[in-house]
Design a protein around this motif. Sequence first.
Motif, PDB file in Angstrom:
ATOM      1  N   TYR A  22      31.509  86.141  11.932  1.00 14.93           N
ATOM      2  CA  TYR A  22      32.652  85.820  10.300  1.00 14.93           C
ATOM      3  C   TYR A  22      33.308  84.385  10.406  1.00 14.93           C
ATOM      4  CZ  TYR A  22      36.530  87.157  12.456  1.00 14.93           C
ATOM      5  OH  TYR A  22      37.623  87.460  13.841  1.00 14.93           O
ATOM      6  N   ASN A  23      33.416  84.271   9.272  1.00 11.75           N
ATOM      7  CA  ASN A  23      34.546  82.407   9.674  1.00 11.75           C
ATOM      8  C   ASN A  23      35.142  82.627   8.774  1.00 11.75           C
ATOM      9  OD1 ASN A  23      34.127  80.449  10.450  1.00 11.75           O
ATOM     10  ND2 ASN A  23      33.236  79.159   8.952  1.00 11.75           N
ATOM     11  N   VAL A  24      36.471  81.585   8.849  1.00 16.17           N
ATOM     12  CA  VAL A  24      37.593  81.161   7.222  1.00 16.17           C
ATOM     13  C   VAL A  24      37.026  79.984   6.817  1.00 16.17           C
ATOM     14  CG1 VAL A  24      39.697  80.591   7.341  1.00 16.17           C
ATOM     15  CG2 VAL A  24      39.148  82.314   8.564  1.00 16.17           C
ATOM     16  N   TYR A  25      36.798  80.171   5.682  1.00 21.40           N
ATOM     17  CA  TYR A  25      36.275  78.679   5.128  1.00 21.40           C
ATOM     18  C   TYR A  25      36.886  78.163   3.565  1.00 21.40           C
ATOM     19  CZ  TYR A  25      32.121  75.610   2.538  1.00 21.40           C
ATOM     20  OH  TYR A  25      31.407  74.691   2.253  1.00 21.40           O
ATOM     21  N   LYS A  57      39.652  72.093  -5.839  1.00 24.98           N
ATOM     22  CA  LYS A  57      38.234  72.685  -4.839  1.00 24.98           C
ATOM     23  C   LYS A  57      36.445  71.821  -5.060  1.00 24.98           C
ATOM     24  CE  LYS A  57      39.153  77.352  -4.565  1.00 24.98           C
ATOM     25  NZ  LYS A  57      40.483  77.478  -4.221  1.00 24.98           N
ATOM     26  N   ILE A  58      36.340  71.010  -5.764  1.00 27.01           N
ATOM     27  CA  ILE A  58      35.650  70.040  -5.413  1.00 27.01           C
ATOM     28  C   ILE A  58      35.987  69.289  -5.025  1.00 27.01           C
ATOM     29  CG2 ILE A  58      34.098  68.410  -6.380  1.00 27.01           C
ATOM     30  CD1 ILE A  58      34.109  69.771  -9.103  1.00 27.01           C
ATOM     31  N   ASN A  59      36.626  68.890  -4.072  1.00 25.40           N
ATOM     32  CA  ASN A  59      37.563  67.981  -4.034  1.00 25.40           C
ATOM     33  C   ASN A  59      37.163  68.235  -1.824  1.00 25.40           C
ATOM     34  OD1 ASN A  59      37.063  65.087  -5.605  1.00 25.40           O
ATOM     35  ND2 ASN A  59      38.974  65.601  -6.036  1.00 25.40           N
ATOM     36  N   GLN A  60      37.880  69.782  -1.656  1.00 24.81           N
ATOM     37  CA  GLN A  60      37.705  70.032  -0.777  1.00 24.81           C
ATOM     38  C   GLN A  60      36.885  70.485   0.029  1.00 24.81           C
ATOM     39  OE1 GLN A  60      39.994  74.097  -1.466  1.00 24.81           O
ATOM     40  NE2 GLN A  60      42.096  72.326  -1.428  1.00 24.81           N
ATOM     41  N   ARG A  61      35.948  70.312  -1.138  1.00 26.39           N
ATOM     42  CA  ARG A  61      34.154  71.318  -0.553  1.00 26.39           C
ATOM     43  C   ARG A  61      33.330  70.021   0.018  1.00 26.39           C
ATOM     44  NH1 ARG A  61      32.419  76.498  -2.100  1.00 26.39           N
ATOM     45  NH2 ARG A  61      33.779  78.361  -1.957  1.00 26.39           N
TER      46      ARG A  61
END
Length: 184
Positions: free
Chosen positions: A71-74, A142-146
């Motif tokens: 598992y991971n935090v994304y 959110k787009i910028n973070q991604r």
Amino acid sequence: MEKGKFIVISGPSGVGKGTICNKLINELNAWYSVSTTTRSPREGEVDGVNYYFISKEEFEKKIKDGEFLEYNVYNNNYYGTSKKIVLDKMKQGVNVFSEIDVNGAHNIKKIFPDALLIYIAPPSMEVLRERLIRRGTESEEKINQRLEIAKKELKEVDFYDFVVVNDDLETATNEVRNIILKEI
Ligand code: 5GP
């Protein structure tokens, strides 16, 4: 001993990996590992199909109970691969498709050294930004973070077995199909 192969398909959101997986799963008689996440469903996403959507508390209980293979935090949310069903499928000789991030791919390679790791890359960051805007499921923030995560990920793709650039969906799908058919 697992007989099926674990096939990891990674790539930034908006790159088209979901579409590529959907096209190939039936064709290759593979099984798609539905991940569990704490992020909210996007419009059109269905619980149990795209993800199992659960709360942070439920996710943390599953971690404690050892229910995840990895598992991971994304982007502030948990994402994890269920252990039992994946191992059962592989023991039955079924090939497992999984869409996970770079971190997850590293962990999977440790668990299954002969896992096949494929990274789907965008032709450029500009194209990826346009695709995410067109998809319309995320705010600009959110787009910028991604996009920032994607830039970091792209620097780490060397450990993947194959990197496929998705400029044209059909070409990229054919490329992924050929790789898989050669490797399984
Ligand atoms: P999204 O929110 O766009 O659906 O997914 C965000 C990221 O989490 C993507 O890179 C996706 O591949 C990854 N991801 C989805 N499921 C899992 C999982 O079970 N484990 C890990 N490590 N990453 C996952």
